[in-house]
Design an enzyme around this catalytic site. Sequence first.
Site, PDB file in Angstrom:
ATOM      1  N   GLU A 119      40.048  36.118  49.339  1.00 42.15           N
ATOM      2  CA  GLU A 119      39.522  35.977  50.697  1.00 42.15           C
ATOM      3  C   GLU A 119      39.080  34.538  50.970  1.00 42.15           C
ATOM      4  O   GLU A 119      39.189  34.050  52.100  1.00 42.15           O
ATOM      5  CB  GLU A 119      38.369  36.956  50.912  1.00 42.15           C
ATOM      6  CG  GLU A 119      38.834  38.404  51.016  1.00 42.15           C
ATOM      7  CD  GLU A 119      37.695  39.387  51.181  1.00 42.15           C
ATOM      8  OE1 GLU A 119      37.622  40.049  52.227  1.00 42.15           O
ATOM      9  OE2 GLU A 119      36.870  39.503  50.248  1.00 42.15           O
ATOM     10  N   GLU A 141      40.506  45.555  45.933  1.00 42.30           N
ATOM     11  CA  GLU A 141      39.220  46.239  46.097  1.00 42.30           C
ATOM     12  C   GLU A 141      39.334  47.755  46.185  1.00 42.30           C
ATOM     13  O   GLU A 141      38.470  48.493  45.692  1.00 42.30           O
ATOM     14  CB  GLU A 141      38.500  45.722  47.352  1.00 42.30           C
ATOM     15  CG  GLU A 141      37.831  44.370  47.180  1.00 42.30           C
ATOM     16  CD  GLU A 141      38.739  43.210  47.513  1.00 42.30           C
ATOM     17  OE1 GLU A 141      38.226  42.116  47.769  1.00 42.30           O
ATOM     18  OE2 GLU A 141      39.972  43.391  47.520  1.00 42.30           O
TER      19      GLU A 141
END
Length: 716
Positions: A119, A141
């Site tokens: 990210e 995730e």
Amino acid sequence: MTDNMIHWNLGADRIVVLTMDDPGKSANTMTEAFERSLRETVDRLEAERDTFDGVILTSAKDTFFAGGDLELLMNAGPDDVAMVSAGLDAYKASFRRLETLGKPVVAAINGTALGGGFEVALACHHRIALDKKGSQLGLPEVTLGVLPGAGGVTRVVRLIGVVPAVLNVVGQGQRMKPAKALQVGIIHAVAATADEMFAQARAWIAANPDAAQPWDVQGYKIPGGTPASPAFAANLPAFPANVRKQLKGAPMPAPAAVLAAAVEGSQVDLDTAFAIETRYCANLICGQVSTNMIKALFFDLNAINKGASRPAGIPERQAQKVAILGAGMMGAAIAYVSAVAGLPVVLRDVTVEAAERGKDYSRKILDKSVAKGRMTAEKRDEILGRILATGEIADTRGADLVIEAVFEDLELKKKVIAEIEQYAAADAVIATNTSALPLERLVGSVSRPKDLIGLHFFSPVDKMPLLEIISAETTSDETLARAMDFAFRIRKTPIVVQDVYAFYANRVIGAYADEALSMVAEGGHPASIEQAATQAGFPVGALTLMDEVNMKTTLKIRRGWQELDGFVDSLGGPVQDRMVEEFDRPGRLHGKGFYDYAADGTRLALWDGLFTEYYRPEVEIPFEDMKERLLFAGAVEAARCYEADIVGSAADANIGSIMGIGYPAWTGGALQFIDQYAGGTAGFVARADQLRDRYGRQFEVPEGLRAVAGAGDAYA
């Protein structure tokens, strides 16, 4: 700045190189200190904007960025939603300022960047990854019960579109090599060397002085459209249906939340999409399922894979020549994983023809890889060249690791092990691949009991990640250490178990399967029992599993276990007896079991005989009871093994249950299921007592667990 976690270096070329380097850790992670450093760095970038022409973001570590602080995420609870939301929003704010800086920003990804680490890179205008061995990129995730909440879902959707984002990146949490990430479209370039990576970064900055994110360019539209598009909207109902099909009703909220965040976020402006993403992510982080999964699949798994159970102080020693005795299904597969790991292998059977048939197992897998373009023909030939198929015992001479993989027959195993000693190296590790037989029954076959150890592989060996290592009283620490070194070399996750009949995983899976068969015996609907297993989170129904592993094998193990003290009988045993001996339906291998099978092995419908022999419509077992009976049966047996020191640690017990028998990952493993049950250990014991009173003494919890529950403590 208050710390030096992000080093600033402005070069003569007016490019600022920002180097992330957490001085207290081996990898950069999303800690409070890093968030503060990032915010202060962006403050400085904005304040000194006129002094530079571009930014390169990289790392001083071997990896680029490891991601979120998983210890913090694991410990977050329902009362922490506001705090977690604020933390996610703080990162989003800094990332947004970085990508709207008005100067080109390039991520020079010098190693693995996963989760929050990727990210960070997504907030840059251009991403170049170093083609480094072992480097992985992606947003995994969802595999830990959460979603990419620092802008990951929102940015990937806007970068490549809703459908590719969900299918290829965020929906299943794929980890990719740089070349694959380039193909998927989440990075822009791959560099062969670090120098080339930085040269490319500088050249891109020079060529793109007015760089902006695609979604900040006027007229931008999400690739592939949004639900506002009739064509997209027509296909949209298939996505939640596919998620339901994938989960089979298991209580795993993350995949549905990822899909919702992606679809909802695509219909609104960027800031609103970020808010939607934060809401879903914070609720997942603060829920019990993510706590369970992070504990097991990150902390427990990492502890095992870093050698927590390996005897200390013994230098690593890798096998130089592996001799595998028996070229049947297990021996052939062990030869394959050993050869792929770069080890020379002698695959010996009674004839060279039988050994060559075993080698064909490797040929078929490797030929398929070549046909799909995953491997070159030269690489295939190199791997096959490491396997010597032979009928001559003398070809095993000098082997320093011997793995006996013949049929589960005690006398045959004794004979094979005794024969090999005169050929193997003087200090060879002698391992038996057994699924149930204790080593103590084989010790008399070797002159060096300290070198004897058990290696219980799970089928299919090339796909199943777990390896049970059985350490007998006579096994030396050096032998155990060398066995673990071999496990790591062939990329298996090893758990250490004690030398008792059926070891650990088979005892837990046996309890689970027995409970399913007990429900059959009670008259429960077989299809409901199968559905209860998958809705509890098991990968397949218990009856399906019994067919796959073959009841001739499981019945033999069960009868051996039945002879021992402490065995808890159930109604399920006679069902298995009849399936094998009366109905001649031992499983898929024979074309008939609890299910009927087509000639090519395709599973068809449940066998009609189950309904005529067992099913009673008047019997009503509550569906919730069905699910919990399957979960509790495995958990109670795991607790018995834990208290008897059959399994050495809670981490081994949890990972062994998930990776060895498919105990539902959402629980965090069989022992974690006990601790996380509503009401904690006391709640678990109360429910177990209720199940015992209704269904049998197989739910009687061990005294140690009852004492822990009485004290209100965690069990494991």
